[in-house]
Motif scaffolding. Structure first.
Motif, mmCIF file in Angstrom:
data_model
loop_
_atom_site.group_PDB
_atom_site.id
_atom_site.type_symbol
_atom_site.label_atom_id
_atom_site.label_comp_id
_atom_site.label_asym_id
_atom_site.label_seq_id
_atom_site.Cartn_x
_atom_site.Cartn_y
_atom_site.Cartn_z
ATOM 1 N N SER A 1 0.541 -1.228 0.022
ATOM 2 C CA SER A 1 0.041 0.153 -0.179
ATOM 3 C C SER A 1 0.809 1.387 0.062
ATOM 4 O O SER A 1 1.555 1.558 0.863
ATOM 5 C CB SER A 1 -0.973 0.052 1.140
ATOM 6 O OG SER A 1 -1.484 1.039 1.161
ATOM 7 N N ASN A 2 0.657 1.879 -1.158
ATOM 8 C CA ASN A 2 1.638 3.361 -1.224
ATOM 9 C C ASN A 2 0.526 4.464 -0.700
ATOM 10 O O ASN A 2 0.733 5.540 -1.129
ATOM 11 C CB ASN A 2 2.179 3.418 -2.488
ATOM 12 C CG ASN A 2 3.073 2.312 -2.801
ATOM 13 O OD1 ASN A 2 3.773 1.553 -1.889
ATOM 14 N ND2 ASN A 2 3.356 1.824 -3.845
ATOM 15 N N LYS B 1 -2.710 14.064 7.145
ATOM 16 C CA LYS B 1 -2.161 12.804 6.222
ATOM 17 C C LYS B 1 -0.829 12.995 6.038
ATOM 18 O O LYS B 1 0.020 14.040 6.361
ATOM 19 C CB LYS B 1 -2.796 13.035 4.896
ATOM 20 C CG LYS B 1 -4.392 13.119 4.797
ATOM 21 C CD LYS B 1 -4.965 11.705 5.118
ATOM 22 C CE LYS B 1 -6.646 11.831 4.999
ATOM 23 N NZ LYS B 1 -7.210 10.578 5.272
ATOM 24 N N TYR B 2 -0.359 11.697 5.678
ATOM 25 C CA TYR B 2 1.048 11.722 4.998
ATOM 26 C C TYR B 2 1.050 11.867 3.581
ATOM 27 O O TYR B 2 0.175 11.263 2.994
ATOM 28 C CB TYR B 2 1.785 10.266 5.369
ATOM 29 C CG TYR B 2 2.034 10.275 6.867
ATOM 30 C CD1 TYR B 2 3.465 10.686 7.391
ATOM 31 C CD2 TYR B 2 1.136 9.543 7.822
ATOM 32 C CE1 TYR B 2 3.531 10.581 8.609
ATOM 33 C CE2 TYR B 2 1.748 9.293 8.996
ATOM 34 C CZ TYR B 2 2.680 9.975 9.527
ATOM 35 O OH TYR B 2 3.014 9.873 10.840
ATOM 36 N N VAL B 3 1.932 12.775 3.108
ATOM 37 C CA VAL B 3 1.744 13.082 1.974
ATOM 38 C C VAL B 3 3.169 12.953 0.939
ATOM 39 O O VAL B 3 4.126 13.112 1.640
ATOM 40 C CB VAL B 3 1.347 14.526 1.710
ATOM 41 C CG1 VAL B 3 -0.095 14.746 2.079
ATOM 42 C CG2 VAL B 3 2.413 15.617 2.159
ATOM 43 N N GLN B 4 2.800 12.919 -0.509
ATOM 44 C CA GLN B 4 4.104 13.097 -1.086
ATOM 45 C C GLN B 4 3.472 13.884 -2.282
ATOM 46 O O GLN B 4 2.313 13.700 -2.766
ATOM 47 C CB GLN B 4 4.524 11.963 -2.061
ATOM 48 C CG GLN B 4 5.655 11.366 -1.215
ATOM 49 C CD GLN B 4 6.096 10.091 -1.896
ATOM 50 O OE1 GLN B 4 5.674 9.221 -2.821
ATOM 51 N NE2 GLN B 4 7.234 9.460 -1.263
ATOM 52 N N GLY B 5 4.144 14.957 -2.935
ATOM 53 C CA GLY B 5 3.867 15.705 -4.184
ATOM 54 C C GLY B 5 5.004 15.944 -4.895
ATOM 55 O O GLY B 5 6.054 16.386 -4.398
ATOM 56 N N ASP C 1 -0.445 19.907 0.175
ATOM 57 C CA ASP C 1 -0.352 20.921 1.393
ATOM 58 C C ASP C 1 -1.733 20.650 2.207
ATOM 59 O O ASP C 1 -1.694 20.482 3.209
ATOM 60 C CB ASP C 1 -0.603 22.261 0.747
ATOM 61 C CG ASP C 1 0.426 23.156 1.163
ATOM 62 O OD1 ASP C 1 1.694 22.726 1.467
ATOM 63 O OD2 ASP C 1 0.186 24.273 1.050
ATOM 64 N N ARG D 1 7.091 5.399 2.133
ATOM 65 C CA ARG D 1 8.573 5.386 1.851
ATOM 66 C C ARG D 1 9.020 5.093 0.522
ATOM 67 O O ARG D 1 10.009 5.399 0.222
ATOM 68 C CB ARG D 1 9.105 4.311 2.697
ATOM 69 C CG ARG D 1 8.865 4.361 4.249
ATOM 70 C CD ARG D 1 9.227 3.139 4.867
ATOM 71 N NE ARG D 1 8.344 2.010 4.624
ATOM 72 C CZ ARG D 1 8.180 0.830 5.407
ATOM 73 N NH1 ARG D 1 9.142 0.588 6.099
ATOM 74 N NH2 ARG D 1 7.458 -0.159 4.796
ATOM 75 N N VAL D 2 7.935 4.838 -0.418
ATOM 76 C CA VAL D 2 8.214 4.403 -1.803
ATOM 77 C C VAL D 2 8.652 5.662 -2.432
ATOM 78 O O VAL D 2 7.649 6.704 -2.398
ATOM 79 C CB VAL D 2 6.998 3.599 -2.368
ATOM 80 C CG1 VAL D 2 7.235 3.819 -3.905
ATOM 81 C CG2 VAL D 2 6.824 2.384 -1.731
ATOM 82 N N HIS D 3 9.786 5.565 -3.257
ATOM 83 C CA HIS D 3 10.098 6.813 -3.895
ATOM 84 C C HIS D 3 10.092 6.471 -5.442
ATOM 85 O O HIS D 3 10.998 7.140 -6.233
ATOM 86 C CB HIS D 3 11.454 7.299 -3.551
ATOM 87 C CG HIS D 3 11.541 8.130 -2.049
ATOM 88 N ND1 HIS D 3 11.983 7.583 -1.003
ATOM 89 C CD2 HIS D 3 10.834 9.185 -1.879
ATOM 90 C CE1 HIS D 3 11.727 8.644 0.018
ATOM 91 N NE2 HIS D 3 11.010 9.716 -0.697
ATOM 92 N N PHE E 1 -1.872 17.214 3.977
ATOM 93 C CA PHE E 1 -0.960 17.459 5.024
ATOM 94 C C PHE E 1 -1.595 17.926 6.276
ATOM 95 O O PHE E 1 -1.777 17.775 7.482
ATOM 96 C CB PHE E 1 0.237 18.146 4.720
ATOM 97 C CG PHE E 1 1.271 18.692 5.947
ATOM 98 C CD1 PHE E 1 1.798 17.751 6.646
ATOM 99 C CD2 PHE E 1 1.097 20.033 6.268
ATOM 100 C CE1 PHE E 1 2.492 18.158 7.863
ATOM 101 C CE2 PHE E 1 1.630 20.579 7.335
ATOM 102 C CZ PHE E 1 2.406 19.617 8.231
ATOM 103 N N LYS E 2 -2.400 19.012 5.964
ATOM 104 C CA LYS E 2 -2.895 19.655 6.929
ATOM 105 C C LYS E 2 -3.990 19.247 7.774
ATOM 106 O O LYS E 2 -4.653 19.692 9.088
ATOM 107 C CB LYS E 2 -3.181 21.074 6.320
ATOM 108 C CG LYS E 2 -2.198 22.345 6.559
ATOM 109 C CD LYS E 2 -2.494 23.520 5.877
ATOM 110 C CE LYS E 2 -1.250 24.481 5.796
ATOM 111 N NZ LYS E 2 -1.504 25.677 5.064
ATOM 112 N N LEU F 1 1.117 20.313 -5.517
ATOM 113 C CA LEU F 1 1.789 20.835 -4.540
ATOM 114 C C LEU F 1 0.802 21.000 -3.409
ATOM 115 O O LEU F 1 0.705 21.025 -2.305
ATOM 116 C CB LEU F 1 2.713 21.695 -4.484
ATOM 117 C CG LEU F 1 3.929 21.148 -5.318
ATOM 118 C CD1 LEU F 1 4.978 22.150 -5.445
ATOM 119 C CD2 LEU F 1 4.754 20.045 -4.928
#
Lengths: 111, 313, 193, 393
Positions: free
Chosen positions: C2-3, C33-37, C26, C62-64, C29-30, C22
């Motif tokens: 699960s990513n 949540k955990y986020v990646q953008g 944002d 963790r996945v990049h 995140f607020k 982004l």
């Protein structure tokens, strides 16, 4: 960092008399920096000389040209007058003798 | 600027100590001493040095000839290195980390290799950014440290180890780069070109202006090399005199864009007088090579006219 | 494995797809949540097709690697449908949102047989109505949130107000317009999602 | 008190710089590190820090000016990537041999040619023998934490060496992720004031830097420098311990993830370590005994420690994000196997080259690699000992 040098304080923090080509690596300075100024005075380039300048005091007018043209800082002044050559370092290039407007310096063969 | 009193000047403590390993009769150290004499006694200095004769000879571990703080980094980056030092000075002063009443001046020395050629980008950057420093080129017209290879400062027809005069060659084929003009065009605070005169007044005045004019300054000093130019060591002052009197090496300054001649020969001597004593031009005096000397003379004349024009004469 | 919830954005350089990704990170995140953008980088200039990504999760991410099987695709510029396979790898139970005045039925034939849900948002109309100018970001952002359900409506709206107040501190006049654009989009999609 | 925020890796480095407020930053822009000098310039323009920025005309001059500034007694940093680091190469050696504790934010990017702006480690690996400390990060959090530890490590009197804080270009530098920031005051106190003992600008106490050295000094100087790099290992661990006290985050020379009982271990650096950990969790669910070692400190190289950590495994995949062009393996592959051999630990290794020029590295590829290791040990199917993964064939 604001430390100022006190009068008479020893400026040579690196004592180069303790550093020579036999010194173990642990005793050399970090990054081979030298924490001092003008330590080359302890290396005597006078050894290189094959001709030697001799001053004729009678002809010298103290114009200081010789001192200015010396590449080796070998004609020091004391109380506003040039004094004897620094033969420990003079390499004998002859510039002073040639430049002297009063022919007061003569080059002699040998050291 | 202070009035020039030789006795007073020479009574100052020498900032270049004896015991360095430059050749006997080297012009570079004569120039360095003259520049450093222009520092006011109460001021400290940080000297940066491009790799070259001066550097390998003046700080051979553990012997430093420099009475002031000194940094050698590499061949091509004395300008950038000193701009880092100067910036550090500015910020440490601002942050109150250095004593307020102690002052430092920043002077870089490089030969023509480290200045005209490999160090040109770094020099140009430092000058353009306007760091409060002086870059001094001791110009002896070739890469002397590596054994007399031509540089862009080498005059045309000079016999060097990479432009040897031979059956099919008359020596270097290009005219020398006019670096002082190029740096002046960087819109720097001060540029001076000089060499040694008997009382060193011209060089002293320029060095003092360069050091004490705020902003980036550049000094181009002709410092003959007896080995590379092939003349007897003791003749250096005569060689310099002839360079100036023939207008091969004009003495001028550019102060905030304003050009000024600082010496004009009463009677311009023919260029042969400068060329003849030097072994590197010996081939020009072979019968049949008169036209080469004529070309040399024409180039000197052209540049001199150009300079007079810039100086509004 | 699960990513988290994975979103892929398609846009053109200079259009704001990267900014939208982004902004979404944002807002998410607020709301805790955990986020990646992250954008996919190349030397592309203004106008060239570009891609940006989001991962949104309740767990640390963790996945990049890039995103190959997104849960949601957002297309900021309809004209991209001719040149870019926007539904490539998109999960069948996922969804695609296209900025277009057309209906989803009109768009579907341009999606190379994609069988999942298709939504359209007329970002131009909404933006002009709300802001007087065309800025597709706010409508597309609201659509992504409305369709994905990754955030509660109220939390999203209140975080976006904070975010705009910060971002447009010197141009307060555009804050209300942007908020209105978000709301209009939400309302338009309310019945179809 | 930790501050929860979200930032890109570049923002995180710039934020750390803001908190440290160093004295001088010479820099020249190069993708993907450009944002760092931009952000620092903005902090300066807004009066948030009183760092002096030098807009140098090249990376060579950036490192040259950094050496000058550091020698002058100023805390100095720069940032670069790829060709920028390569252009600095000569100066990297000088920063280290002159024992200047400069910090460099390296945003890893492939080296030409072909010209490519995306991530691999060929820039950092190209500088692996320059005498710098090199610390790699998995994500924005780590690059931030590493940067805050940089000066306490580099400026330690036992060390006095430059330090490179590395992160993967675009993958972490431009990706916004969650991050926990430290309070400004905590960072200030942790990093402390820079008070060098000897420096160019010390009035009346001149120093001379950068000598010519005859043969009889040069080798001794190199040994001293190598010893300092070796000593930095202890300092790195000591600083990490102190850092844990203010952050709660633990750092070592490398991180061992589910390796206690692992038969198969992947040794990897940078952002791909996260991807590997995710895959290992999946494999563990399938009952596979897989683990990951993420190398954090590449210089000084923890050869003995790594060998010890790998000794219980049946096979190890050593992952290099750069090509060495030696036909024999990547830098990590070569150094890890040398370390194992010297300790007489005969674990099977396979050296994979992955992710060159930004080639994506996926969870699926991690599965494939562990599958290959297992096939090797269980079924005796020896794979090529040095191979590419993720290459079109």
């Amino acid at each position: 960092m604001k430390k100022k040098l006190a009068k008479g304080e020893k400026t040579m923090r690196t004592d180069i008399s303790r550093i020579n080509e036999q010194t173990p690596h642990q005793e050399l300075t970090e990054g081979l920096m030298v924490f001092a100024g003008g330590t080359s005075k302890y290396f005597e380039t006078g050894e290189w000389r094959t001709r030697t300048p001799i001053l004729n005091h009678d002809l010298c007018r103290q114009c200081m040209v010789c001192s200015m043209v010396c590449p080796d800082s070998c004609i020091p002044l004391k109380d506003g007058e040039r004094v004897e050559f620094d033969y420990k370092h003079c390499k004998g290039c002859g510039i002073c003798a040639k430049a002297c407007p009063f022919d007061a310096i003569e080059m002699k063969e040998g050291r | 600027m202070s009035s020039y009193n030789v006795k007073e000047m020479m009574s100052k403590k020498d900032r270049l100590a004896p015991g360095h390993r430059m050749c006997a009769g080297c012009g570079a150290t004569i120039g360095v001493r003259a520049v450093l004499r222009a520092l006011h006694e109460e001021d400290h200095a940080v000297i940066a040095n491009a790799t070259g004769c001066l550097e390998v000879s003046s700080f051979m571990y553990p012997y430093t000839a420099w009475e002031d703080s000194y940094i050698h980094n590499a061949f091509e980056n004395a300008g950038a290195t000193l701009s880092g030092v100067e910036t550090a000075y500015k910020v440490l002063k601002k942050k109150g980390k250095l004593p307020e009443d102690e002052h430092f001046k920043f002077i870089a020395f490089g030969g023509d290799g480290g200045t005209y050629d490999i160090g040109f980008q770094s020099l140009s950057g430092a000058m353009e950014r306007g760091h409060d420093m002086v870059y001094v080129c001791y110009d002896n017209g070739a890469y002397m440290n590596t054994g007399i290879q031509r540089s862009s400062a080498t005059p045309r027809f000079a016999d060097t180890t990479t432009t040897p005069a031979g059956k099919c060659s008359d020596g270097k084929m290009q005219n020398r780069k006019d670096l002082a003009s190029i740096i002046a065009d960087h819109d720097v605070a001060y540029v001076g070109q000089s060499t040694f005169t008997l009382n060193f007044n011209d060089l002293h005045q320029k060095a003092e202006k360069a050091i004490y004019t705020e902003g980036a300054s550049f000094l181009n000093i002709m410092t003959p090399c007896p080995r590379g130019w092939r003349y007897p060591t003791e003749d250096i002052m005569e060689i310099c005199r002839l360079a100036v009197e023939t207008c091969y090496w004009p003495m001028f300054e550019v102060e905030h864009g304003k050009w000024r001649l600082t010496y004009e020969p009463k009677k311009k001597l023919p260029i042969e007088d400068f060329l003849r004593p030097q072994g590197r031009f010996k081939h020009l005096f072979k019968p049949g090579n008169e036209h080469l000397i004529e070309q040399f003379q024409a180039e000197v004349d052209r540049r001199w006219e150009d300079l007079l024009y810039k100086c509004n004469r | 494995m699960s990513n988290g919830f994975e979103i892929r954005w398609h846009g053109r350089g200079g259009q704001g797809a990267k900014t939208a990704a982004l902004l979404l990170a944002d807002a998410a995140f607020k709301t805790g949540k955990y986020v990646q953008g992250f954008p996919e980088y190349g030397p592309e200039r203004m106008g060239a097709p570009i891609t940006a990504y989001n991962r949104i999760s309740d767990q640390p991410i963790r996945v990049h690697s890039n995103i190959y099987t997104p849960d949601l695709v957002a297309v900021v510029d309809e004209t991209l449908l001719h040149s870019v396979d926007v539904t490539d790898g998109l999960k069948e139970d996922g969804a695609v949102i296209v900025n277009s005045p057309k209906s989803p039925e009109e768009i579907r034939p341009m999606l190379k047989g994609y069988k999942g849900k298709v939504y359209t948002v007329d970002a131009r109309k909404i933006s002009v109505e709300a802001l007087g100018k065309y800025f597709p970001n706010s409508p597309m952002l609201a659509a992504a949130v409305a369709v994905s359900g990754i955030m509660e409506h109220d939390a999203f709206i209140s975080e976006m107000r904070n975010s705009y107040q910060h971002k447009f501190a010197k141009k307060p006049e555009v804050i209300d317009g942007n908020m209105l654009a978000l709301q209009l989009t939400y309302d338009a999609l309310k019945d179809v999602v | 008190m930790a501050v929860k925020d979200r930032m890109s890796g570049n923002e995180a480095v710039a934020f750390a710089i803001r908190q440290i407020n160093p004295d001088v930053m010479p820099a020249f822009p190069i993708t993907p590190s450009t944002e760092i000098p931009q952000m620092v310039s903005t902090y300066i323009a807004n009066g948030e820090i009183d760092t002096e920025f030098i807009p140098v005309e090249s990376e060579h001059s950036a490192m040259s000016a950094a050496i000058g500034s550091e020698a002058a007694g100023a805390r100095t940093l720069t940032a670069t990537s790829s060709a920028g680091l390569a252009y600095m190469w000569e100066e990297l050696l000088l920063a280290a041999s002159n024992r200047m504790p400069v910090a460099l934010a390296l945003v890893n990017r492939a080296l030409s040619g072909p010209i490519n702006i995306n991530c691999d480690h060929s820039d950092g690996m190209g500088a692996r023998d320059t005498g710098w400390i090199q610390i790699y990060a998995e994500n924005n959090q780590e690059v931030y934490d590493n940067f805050i530890q940089a000066y306490p490590i580099a400026e330690d009197p036992q060390v006095h060496l430059p330090i490179m804080i590395c992160q993967d270009g675009f993958i972490t530098s431009h990706a916004v992720e969650n991050i926990e920031l430290l309070e400004d005051g905590d960072v200030k106190e942790f990093v402390g004031e820079y008070e060098p003992e000897e420096f160019l600008l010390n009035p009346g106490k001149p120093i001379a830097v950068g000598p010519y050295s005859v043969t009889n000094y040069a080798m001794e100087a190199k040994k001293n420098q190598a010893d300092a790099l070796k000593r930095s290992k202890e300092v790195i661990l000591k600083v990490a311990e102190e850092f844990e006290k203010i952050s709660g985050r633990k750092y070592g020379l490398f991180e061992e993830y589910r390796t206690e009982d692992a038969d198969y271990i992947m040794l990897i650096m940078g952002s791909a370590a996260g991807t590997a950990k995710q895959a290992v969790d999946d494999l563990r669910e399938q009952g596979k005994k897989a683990g990951v070692i993420k190398l954090r400190v590449f210089r000084p190289f923890p050869a003995d420690e790594l060998a010890e950590a790998l000794k219980g495994a049946k096979a190890v995949a050593v992952m290099d994000r750069t090509e060495s062009y030696n036909g024999n393996g990547g830098p990590l592959g070569s150094e890890v196997t040398a370390g194992l051999y010297r300790k007489k630990i005969m674990v099977e290794t396979v050296n994979y080259i992955y992710g060159l020029g930004g080639r994506d590295f996926t969870v699926q590829e991690v599965y494939d690699i562990f599958g290959e290791l297992e096939d090797f040990i269980e079924n005796g199917k020896a794979p090529e000992q040095f191979q590419y993964i993720g290459l079109r064939k």
